[in-house]
Design an enzyme around this catalytic site. Structure first.
Site, mmCIF file in Angstrom:
data_model
loop_
_atom_site.group_PDB
_atom_site.id
_atom_site.type_symbol
_atom_site.label_atom_id
_atom_site.label_comp_id
_atom_site.label_asym_id
_atom_site.label_seq_id
_atom_site.Cartn_x
_atom_site.Cartn_y
_atom_site.Cartn_z
ATOM 1 N N ASP A 12 0.851 -1.178 0.000
ATOM 2 C CA ASP A 12 0.000 0.000 0.000
ATOM 3 C C ASP A 12 0.900 1.247 0.000
ATOM 4 O OD1 ASP A 12 -2.286 1.687 0.476
ATOM 5 O OD2 ASP A 12 -1.761 1.672 2.598
ATOM 6 N N ASP A 14 -0.316 5.033 1.282
ATOM 7 C CA ASP A 14 -0.567 5.863 2.463
ATOM 8 C C ASP A 14 -0.578 5.028 3.735
ATOM 9 O OD1 ASP A 14 -1.351 8.739 1.508
ATOM 10 O OD2 ASP A 14 -2.353 7.378 0.127
ATOM 11 N N ASP A 193 -1.892 -1.029 5.796
ATOM 12 C CA ASP A 193 -2.179 -0.433 7.103
ATOM 13 C C ASP A 193 -3.653 -0.199 7.356
ATOM 14 O OD1 ASP A 193 -2.534 3.043 7.073
ATOM 15 O OD2 ASP A 193 -2.410 1.849 5.254
#
Length: 252
Positions: A12, A14, A193
């Site tokens: 990922d 961000d 996250d």
């Protein structure tokens, strides 16, 4: 470790390669990440950034990513693909600009302070991080945004203090599964996250390949940490783990 040439590493953006900041436009990749990914790329089958961001935005906020040899960026949850300097994607869905136009009116009627709309081209996100009560604002927005999404044939993607309206038919899990099949991967690691990364975790499990899931941990989202094989401390921890992996490949 036994077969790095068959490994795909998916990440990922961000919260994983870049820290979460109040203004998404100000997010910047960890300064050491591009070099670490370049080192990994020299050993593994493929490195892919799988993000809800437009691919071009991820590259803009990730100086040096475009120079990582063999890197693929799957933007908009896999609807877009950047590779070798070119972006390919289907036409933008008409429901997104229509929903965005109505969002402005909706937020005005709800009188929520500090709520920000982010135009992502193929999606539109509503951020509450800068609200005096981010969680309360999310709770107020969930039902009206769900109705707005349904009206325009979109789906809601929840995240860290954000609700995103986007087209159906693709998520990070589907994007990762297609990429693994395309590359004929023999093992896989995915690092994320946020709630949108759960689908990619599921894809790792469903692939039948030797796989590792890694959570870039935070106090805001715990669902990933509960499902992950490894939990690290934010982007700094992600970079440290990837650096260790690259060094191990170099020694083997």
């Amino acid at each position: 470790m036994r077969d790095p040439a068959g490994a795909v590493i998916g990440l990922d953006f961000d919260g994983t390669l870049s820290p979460i900041v109040p203004d998404p436009a100000q997010a910047v990749i960890h300064p050491e990440a591009p070099a670490v990914l370049a080192e990994l790329g020299a050993h593994v089958l493929a490195v892919a950034v799988v993000t809800g961001r437009p691919a071009a935005t991820a590259l803009e906020l990730g100086p040096g990513l475009a120079d990582v040899e063999g890197l693929v960026v799957l933007g908009h949850y896999g609807f877009e693909r950047w590779e070798d300097g070119r972006i390919s994607a289907p036409p933008p869905p008409p429901g997104v600009p229509r929903a965005e136009a109505e969002l402005q009116l909706l937020l005005g009627t709800l009188d929520l302070k500090g709520v920000v709309i982010e135009d992502k081209g193929r999606a539109v996100a509503v951020h509450t991080r800068r609200s005096p009560d981010p969680e309360g604002a999310l709770a107020v927005l969930r039902e009206p945004l769900a109705k707005l999404a349904e009206k325009h044939d979109l789906v809601i993607e929840p995240g860290r203090m954000v609700l995103e309206l986007r087209p159906p038919g693709m998520d990070k899990g589907h994007a990762l599964s297609l990429f693994l099949a395309e590359k004929a991967a023999r093992s896989v690691m995915f690092v994320g996250d946020d709630l949108g990364d759960l689908a990619a975790f599921d894809a790792v499990r469903a692939s039948g390949l030797p796989g590792v899931t890694v959570c870039s941990g935070s106090a805001e989202v715990t669902a990933l940490a509960e499902r992950a094989d490894i939990v690290v401390d934010g982007p700094q921890g992600v970079v440290a783990l990837l650096r260790e992996l690259g060094s191990a490949f170099s020694r083997s």
